[in-house]
Design a protein around this motif. Structure first.
Motif, short mmCIF file in Angstrom:
data_model
loop_
_atom_site.label_atom_id
_atom_site.label_comp_id
_atom_site.label_asym_id
_atom_site.label_seq_id
_atom_site.Cartn_x
_atom_site.Cartn_y
_atom_site.Cartn_z
N PHE A 42 57.39 38.31 70.66
CA PHE A 42 58.51 37.67 69.99
C PHE A 42 58.69 38.24 68.58
O PHE A 42 59.82 38.54 68.17
CB PHE A 42 58.31 36.15 69.90
CG PHE A 42 58.66 35.40 71.15
CD1 PHE A 42 59.97 35.07 71.43
CD2 PHE A 42 57.67 35.02 72.05
CE1 PHE A 42 60.30 34.38 72.58
CE2 PHE A 42 57.99 34.33 73.20
CZ PHE A 42 59.30 34.00 73.48
N ILE A 43 57.60 38.37 67.85
CA ILE A 43 57.69 38.89 66.48
C ILE A 43 58.23 40.32 66.48
O ILE A 43 59.14 40.64 65.70
CB ILE A 43 56.31 38.79 65.78
CG1 ILE A 43 55.93 37.32 65.59
CG2 ILE A 43 56.34 39.53 64.44
CD1 ILE A 43 54.50 37.10 65.11
N MET A 44 57.71 41.15 67.36
CA MET A 44 58.16 42.54 67.42
C MET A 44 59.63 42.63 67.83
O MET A 44 60.41 43.40 67.24
CB MET A 44 57.30 43.35 68.39
CG MET A 44 57.71 44.82 68.47
SD MET A 44 57.67 45.67 66.88
CE MET A 44 55.95 45.97 66.71
N GLY A 61 67.66 37.59 65.55
CA GLY A 61 66.36 38.22 65.32
C GLY A 61 65.47 37.37 64.44
O GLY A 61 64.27 37.25 64.69
N GLU A 62 66.06 36.75 63.43
CA GLU A 62 65.29 35.86 62.56
C GLU A 62 64.77 34.65 63.34
O GLU A 62 63.64 34.21 63.14
CB GLU A 62 66.15 35.39 61.39
CG GLU A 62 66.47 36.48 60.39
CD GLU A 62 67.43 36.05 59.30
OE1 GLU A 62 67.86 34.87 59.30
OE2 GLU A 62 67.75 36.89 58.45
N VAL A 63 65.59 34.14 64.25
CA VAL A 63 65.17 33.00 65.08
C VAL A 63 64.01 33.43 65.99
O VAL A 63 63.02 32.71 66.13
CB VAL A 63 66.35 32.46 65.92
CG1 VAL A 63 65.88 31.46 66.95
CG2 VAL A 63 67.40 31.84 65.01
N VAL A 64 64.13 34.61 66.59
CA VAL A 64 63.07 35.11 67.48
C VAL A 64 61.77 35.31 66.70
O VAL A 64 60.69 34.95 67.18
CB VAL A 64 63.53 36.42 68.18
CG1 VAL A 64 62.39 37.05 68.95
CG2 VAL A 64 64.70 36.13 69.10
N ILE A 65 61.86 35.85 65.49
CA ILE A 65 60.67 35.99 64.64
C ILE A 65 60.07 34.62 64.35
O ILE A 65 58.85 34.43 64.40
CB ILE A 65 61.01 36.72 63.32
CG1 ILE A 65 61.29 38.19 63.57
CG2 ILE A 65 59.85 36.58 62.31
CD1 ILE A 65 61.81 38.94 62.35
N GLY A 66 60.93 33.65 64.05
CA GLY A 66 60.45 32.29 63.78
C GLY A 66 59.67 31.70 64.95
O GLY A 66 58.62 31.10 64.77
#
Length: 181
Positions: A44-46, A64-69
């Motif tokens: 998810f972070i990558m 992308g910010e949501v996926v990193i979160g």
């Protein structure tokens, strides 16, 4: 929501919908935690980092910010879970978690029922809490989640106080119904 109602940016009727939606949202977060997706945290972070770096579209960047979160959330849960294994050896800690009002108090302090419920789920996964106790702590978390709205409404107008009260009553009534069921 209470602040928006107080400022006149949102009607009381609109606030009710947001309050219901927020309660459903915390349920979805808890469900994600229960799926134990922590092994996929690096993926998810990558994926989120790649979305931020490669794409120019602002909507894709926000996604992308949501996926990193989510990735960071799963990573944090994994870290908490691995560190809670040692608590099995301490009976005093286990006795502390047996309190019915514990969920309400911790959620009122942390001001996030999602965090508290996630911790309760992790404790249950580690065998530190029986299911029956988890159930009542989670109901307490549900009520404790209203404390920040209640505090925000103290200096607010009449409709702001009503919005906070609706939130509190919705969670109390829902908790009573679930406890009876």
């Amino acid at each position: 929501v209470v602040s928006f109602v107080n400022a006149g940016l949102m009607t009381l009727y609109q606030a009710i919908g947001v309050i219901y939606g927020a309660n459903i949202g915390t349920t979805v977060t808890s469900q994600l935690v229960s799926f134990n997706l922590s092994q996929y945290a690096p993926v998810f972070i990558m994926a989120g980092v790649l979305m931020l770096m490669i794409f120019k579209n602002p909507t894709v960047k926000k996604a992308g910010e949501v996926v990193i979160g989510f990735g960071i959330l799963f990573l944090g849960i994994s870290t908490m879970s691995s560190s809670m294994g040692a608590l099995k050896e301490l009976p005093a800690i286990q006795n502390l978690f047996m309190s019915l009002l514990l969920g309400l108090v911790i959620t009122a302090i942390v001001q996030s029922s999602s965090v508290t419920v996630s911790i309760v789920l992790l404790l249950a996964q580690q065998g530190l809490l029986p299911l029956k106790i988890c159930f009542f702590i989670i109901l307490g978390c549900n009520i404790g989640a209203c404390m920040s709205a209640m505090l925000a409404s103290l200096s607010g107008k009449k409709n702001a106080k009503r919005a906070a009260l609706i939130h509190l009553l919705f969670n109390i009534i829902g908790s009573i119904i679930m406890a009876v069921i």
